[in-house]
Structure formats: C-alpha cells, structure tokens
Design an enzyme around this catalytic site. Structure first.
Site, PDB file in Angstrom:
ATOM      1  N   TYR A 140      22.109 -68.790   3.989  1.00 57.88           N
ATOM      2  CA  TYR A 140      21.998 -70.199   4.388  1.00 57.88           C
ATOM      3  C   TYR A 140      23.356 -70.820   4.690  1.00 57.88           C
ATOM      4  O   TYR A 140      23.437 -71.901   5.277  1.00 57.88           O
ATOM      5  CB  TYR A 140      21.294 -71.003   3.291  1.00 57.88           C
ATOM      6  CG  TYR A 140      19.791 -70.870   3.284  1.00 57.88           C
ATOM      7  CD1 TYR A 140      18.963 -71.963   3.482  1.00 57.88           C
ATOM      8  CD2 TYR A 140      19.189 -69.637   3.104  1.00 57.88           C
ATOM      9  CE1 TYR A 140      17.578 -71.844   3.460  1.00 57.88           C
ATOM     10  CE2 TYR A 140      17.818 -69.495   3.102  1.00 57.88           C
ATOM     11  CZ  TYR A 140      17.019 -70.608   3.280  1.00 57.88           C
ATOM     12  OH  TYR A 140      15.644 -70.471   3.267  1.00 57.88           O
ATOM     13  N   LYS A 195      20.136 -56.361  -2.487  1.00 57.10           N
ATOM     14  CA  LYS A 195      20.016 -55.240  -1.552  1.00 57.10           C
ATOM     15  C   LYS A 195      21.340 -54.509  -1.577  1.00 57.10           C
ATOM     16  O   LYS A 195      21.961 -54.242  -0.534  1.00 57.10           O
ATOM     17  CB  LYS A 195      19.666 -55.750  -0.161  1.00 57.10           C
ATOM     18  CG  LYS A 195      19.191 -54.667   0.820  1.00 57.10           C
ATOM     19  CD  LYS A 195      17.793 -54.148   0.490  1.00 57.10           C
ATOM     20  CE  LYS A 195      17.340 -53.029   1.410  1.00 57.10           C
ATOM     21  NZ  LYS A 195      16.022 -52.463   1.059  1.00 57.10           N
ATOM     22  N   ASP A 227      13.058 -55.188  -1.645  1.00 58.92           N
ATOM     23  CA  ASP A 227      11.780 -54.733  -1.081  1.00 58.92           C
ATOM     24  C   ASP A 227      10.829 -54.327  -2.203  1.00 58.92           C
ATOM     25  O   ASP A 227       9.708 -54.845  -2.310  1.00 58.92           O
ATOM     26  CB  ASP A 227      11.986 -53.609  -0.058  1.00 58.92           C
ATOM     27  CG  ASP A 227      12.973 -52.544  -0.519  1.00 58.92           C
ATOM     28  OD1 ASP A 227      13.112 -51.516   0.174  1.00 58.92           O
ATOM     29  OD2 ASP A 227      13.619 -52.739  -1.582  1.00 58.92           O
ATOM     30  N   ASP A 251      14.290 -67.697  -1.544  1.00 55.84           N
ATOM     31  CA  ASP A 251      13.320 -68.473  -0.780  1.00 55.84           C
ATOM     32  C   ASP A 251      12.029 -67.687  -0.610  1.00 55.84           C
ATOM     33  O   ASP A 251      10.928 -68.200  -0.823  1.00 55.84           O
ATOM     34  CB  ASP A 251      13.905 -68.818   0.598  1.00 55.84           C
ATOM     35  CG  ASP A 251      12.948 -69.636   1.458  1.00 55.84           C
ATOM     36  OD1 ASP A 251      12.695 -69.248   2.618  1.00 55.84           O
ATOM     37  OD2 ASP A 251      12.415 -70.636   0.936  1.00 55.84           O
ATOM     38  N   ASP A 255       8.011 -68.017  -2.883  1.00 57.03           N
ATOM     39  CA  ASP A 255       6.695 -68.283  -2.296  1.00 57.03           C
ATOM     40  C   ASP A 255       5.704 -67.188  -2.683  1.00 57.03           C
ATOM     41  O   ASP A 255       4.535 -67.464  -2.981  1.00 57.03           O
ATOM     42  CB  ASP A 255       6.795 -68.413  -0.771  1.00 57.03           C
ATOM     43  CG  ASP A 255       7.097 -69.841  -0.310  1.00 57.03           C
ATOM     44  OD1 ASP A 255       6.779 -70.189   0.844  1.00 57.03           O
ATOM     45  OD2 ASP A 255       7.667 -70.610  -1.117  1.00 57.03           O
TER      46      ASP A 255
HETATM   47  C1  IPM Z   1      12.395 -74.199   0.292  1.00 60.58           C
HETATM   48  C2  IPM Z   1      12.237 -74.436   1.771  1.00 60.58           C
HETATM   49  C3  IPM Z   1      13.608 -74.737   2.331  1.00 60.58           C
HETATM   50  C4  IPM Z   1      14.402 -73.463   2.362  1.00 60.58           C
HETATM   51  C5  IPM Z   1      13.655 -75.433   3.626  1.00 60.58           C
HETATM   52  C6  IPM Z   1      13.074 -76.770   3.481  1.00 60.58           C
HETATM   53  C7  IPM Z   1      15.056 -75.636   4.088  1.00 60.58           C
HETATM   54  O1  IPM Z   1      11.611 -73.349   2.394  1.00 60.58           O
HETATM   55  O2  IPM Z   1      12.924 -75.100  -0.382  1.00 60.58           O
HETATM   56  O3  IPM Z   1      11.967 -73.148  -0.186  1.00 60.58           O
HETATM   57  O4  IPM Z   1      14.293 -72.709   3.317  1.00 60.58           O
HETATM   58  O5  IPM Z   1      15.133 -73.262   1.410  1.00 60.58           O
HETATM   59 MN    MN Z   2      10.849 -71.889   1.028  1.00 57.43          MN
END
Ligand code: IPM
Ligand code: MN
Ligand code: NAD
Length: 365
Positions: A140, A195, A227, A251, A255
């Site tokens: 990032y 990694k 992975d 990130d 999820d």
């Molecule tokens: C998160 C989101 C963010 C990221 C976006 C909003 C920039 O996906 O907070 O997980 O990619 O970090």
């Molecule tokens: Mn995210």
C-alpha cells in the site's frame, strides 16, 4: 478523567450511514451519559466527491487529526476513480492511515454463539484470533505513487522497513500476551504470515520477526506462507491466536477470516497509531445492498466497542471500558438469540437489530 471526547464521525457511502448513524446512539446508551462522546460529523467519500469534486475535504482532514478518535462507516463507489483508476472514496481511509501513521490494523476474528459457521463441525468459540495487519507500508506504500511507463508497464513498489515491521510485530506479541491463547490448545502464539520463500522484503519481515520474538520467550512462534495460510484458516482455524502480516496480505486474509465466522458484516477493525485511532468495520460500502436497510451492523457496533476500549485504556477511563463491555455483551447476546440481518440468514432490518441492542445495553447494570 476527561469530561468529553471529541469524535470525528464520517458516515461515508452506501451502507456506511445506515450502520454508523445508529451506532452513535448505541454508544451513548452504553455510556449512560450523553455528551461524553462529542460526535462531530464530517463529509468524505465518493458520494461527496460526486457532489463537490473533493473526496476528502481539508476540514475533515483537520478534524480527523485533532480528534480523540475517528469513527467511520464505509466508503467507496466502484467506478468513481482518480485518473490513475484507483477509487476516490478510499482516500479518507488511506490518507488517514498514512498521515496519522495508523500503523496497526487490528482485526479480531471470533465465531459467536448463534452464528452458523460455514465450516462443517466448527462451533462457537472455536475460532477466536486476531489478524494484526501492518497498515502503513507494504504494497500500500505505492498507493498514489505507482507508475505507468509509456502505457506498457505499471509498477507498484512493495516497501517493508525495519521500523514498520518491528513495531507491528511487537504489537502482535503484546496482544498475544494479553490473550487467552488459541482455542485449540490455549497456547499464546504469534504466526508470522509472509512470502519469505519468494520475495526478499518478506524474508526481511521474517528476519525482523525473529529478532523481536527474542523479547517474548513466553510466546510461541511459527511461520506460515501466505498461500498455505489461506488453507489453514479454513481447515484448522482454532489453531490461531495472533497472526501478523504485511498490509496487502492482511487485507486479503481478514476478509477470508470474516467469511469463516459468518460474514464480513461481523468483522470489526481498530486502526491505531501512537496517538490517533480510526475505527471502522473491515467491510466496504456494499453497493449491492445499500439503501435496503438490511446491512449487518454488528461489525460497526464491535468497532465502536474497540474505540471505547482504546480511548478507555489510553485515558485510564473505566466509564468507557465498562461501556465497551456492555456493547460486546449486547452483541454476543443479540447473536446468540438470533437477532440477525439477512446476510446471517436472519429476518431483521438494520434498525430492528440496533433497537434490540440499544434496549439490551440500556437494561444492563
Ligand atoms: C479494508 C479495505 C481498505 C483496504 C480499502 C478501503 C482501502 O479493503 O480496510 O480492508 O484495502 O485496506
Ligand atoms: Mn479489505
Ligand atoms: P464490500 O465489503 O462492500 O462487500 C462485499 C460483500 O459483502 C457484498 O456482497 C456485501 O453485500 C457484503 N457485505 C459487506 N458488508 C456487509 C454488511 N455490513 N452487512 C451485510 N452484508 C455485507 O466489498 P466490495 O463489494 O468489494 O466493495 C464495495 C465498495 O466498498 C468498493 O467501492 C470498495 O472499494 C469499498 N470498500 C471500502 C472499504 C472501507 O471503506 N473501509 C472497505 C472495503 C471496500
């Protein structure tokens, strides 16, 4: 103790306002004291950009920097982008992360009683770990600085510094020390997810991880390559206690982790640095359900509890810690009693769930 806390509130886009606005009332109810949280609402996001041409106004930036904490719903409209193709609505989160140096993105992952786990045979309490995501560099770091050469080649540099790695790894070990260990065996352990087998900067991440680990002989350590890590989170989630990893990996796995506990709507996050904190659910603006009043508010509610905890510990203020406890208890009870939105196979609206939670905290000692 402070007689009031300045909270910059940015509702954002899509479901952002639907979950953020009612969360303010829940916090006030849990605190039993109106005005202790001084909520100041500011605009930012893709909708604001569409209306004004500015996705993150200067006044909002200044307020975020000056606030005791920032509370955010979610932002972003796919397709509302900068000339480089990246989304405008995300400026609020990304610019705050860098300018306020919110280097630790702490994402608790917990399977609650009452929530159907998509993993066969896994029961409530058997998933209970923290993803500690480095939040100030990694892939990032290239945001807004990537380059496109003559329309032929695009480059986004991956930056991992000793300072950045050391402080996030130390945060992970501190959290493991405060934890009750992994559900499967009660062992306090930190898993370094990288990694390192392929990329130098991840090998450096692991090297610095090993150096910091020497200061925590009481905490077990292990490595997991990204992975295979995605498989482990599905096949043996109860093994994990604290996972530390680079920004982009964090990130992605957060999820995935949210899916294993029932969905993104249940995933809170605390993005903290030395003196600033941004609290928001891990999910986005969910354009596919925005405006229908069915967004799951639990991730937002639990993010507000994270905010109260962070402010309470930072200011030695038990009133806030007690309120955070009430909110967590109400959320756990709400889920155990089946008060859920359609994403969790429930029949309630966002508002109905929030009314129930407010009722619960109001009725608590
Ligand atoms: C998160 C989101 C963010 C990221 C976006 C909003 C920039 O996906 O907070 O997980 O990619 O970090
Ligand atoms: Mn995210
Ligand atoms: P998303 O997280 O918004 O949605 C992914 C899926 O999860 C969708 O099906 C959505 O309906 C569901 N979902 C998410 N939150 C939910 C909730 N509270 N209740 C019920 N269901 C929920 O991710 P996306 O669709 O990839 O992105 C949509 C927009 O959000 C994009 O503009 C993206 O850039 C942005 N985004 C913003 C943030 C943030 O502001 N922190 C985080 C992630 C994505």
């Amino acid at each position: 103790m402070k007689d009031r806390y300045e909270i910059a509130v940015v509702h954002g886009d899509g479901i952002g306002p639907e979950i953020c606005r009612p969360a303010l009332g829940l916090v006030d109810a849990a605190l039993r004291q109106d005005g202790l949280m001084h909520w100041s609402e500011y605009p930012a996001g893709a909708e604001h950009f569409q209306a004004t041409g500015d996705g993150f106004p200067e006044a909002t930036r200044k307020a975020c920097a000056a606030a005791d904490a920032i509370l955010h719903g979610a932002a972003g409209i796919p397709g509302v982008v900068h000339p480089d193709g990246t989304e405008v609505g995300l400026d609020f989160t990304l610019v705050n992360r860098f300018t306020l140096d919110l280097y630790a993105n702490i994402r608790p992952i917990r399977l609650y009683e009452g929530v159907a786990c998509p993993l066969a045979g896994v029961k409530a309490g058997e998933i209970d770990y923290i993803v500690v995501r480095e939040n100030s560099e990694g892939l990032y770091a290239a945001r807004g600085a990537g380059s496109l050469l003559r329309g032929e080649m695009a480059v986004d540099p991956l930056v991992q510094t000793r300072k950045g790695i050391e402080r996030i790894v130390r945060k992970a070990f501190e959290l493991a020390r405060q934890s009750k260990g992994a559900p499967s065996d009660g062992v306090r352990r930190v898993t370094c997810c990288d990694k390192a087998n392929v990329l130098r900067s991840y090998a450096f991440f692991r090297q610095v991880f090993d150096e910091v680990a020497l200061d925590y002989p009481d905490i077990e350590t292990e490595y997991a390559i990204i992975d295979a890590m995605t498989m482990h989170l599905v096949l043996r989630p109860s093994h994990y206690n604290v996972i530390v990893t680079e920004n982009m990996f964090g990130d992605i796995i957060s999820d995935l982790a949210a899916a294993t506990i029932g969905g993104l709507g249940l995933a809170p996050s605390a993005e903290v640095g030395v003196s600033n904190g941004l609290f928001q659910p891990s999910h986005g603006s969910a354009p596919d359900i925005a405006g229908k009043g069915v967004a799951n508010p639990y991730g937002m509610v639990l993010s507000a509890a994270e905010m109260l905890d962070w402010l309470g510990h930072g200011n030695g203020d038990d009133r806030l810690l007690a309120a955070a406890g009430r909110i967590r208890t109400a959320a756990a009870e709400g889920l155990a009693e089946g008060h859920m939105t359609p994403d969790l196979k429930g029949k309630l609206s966002t508002g109905e769930v929030m009314d129930i939670l407010v009722g619960k905290v109001a009725g608590m000692a």
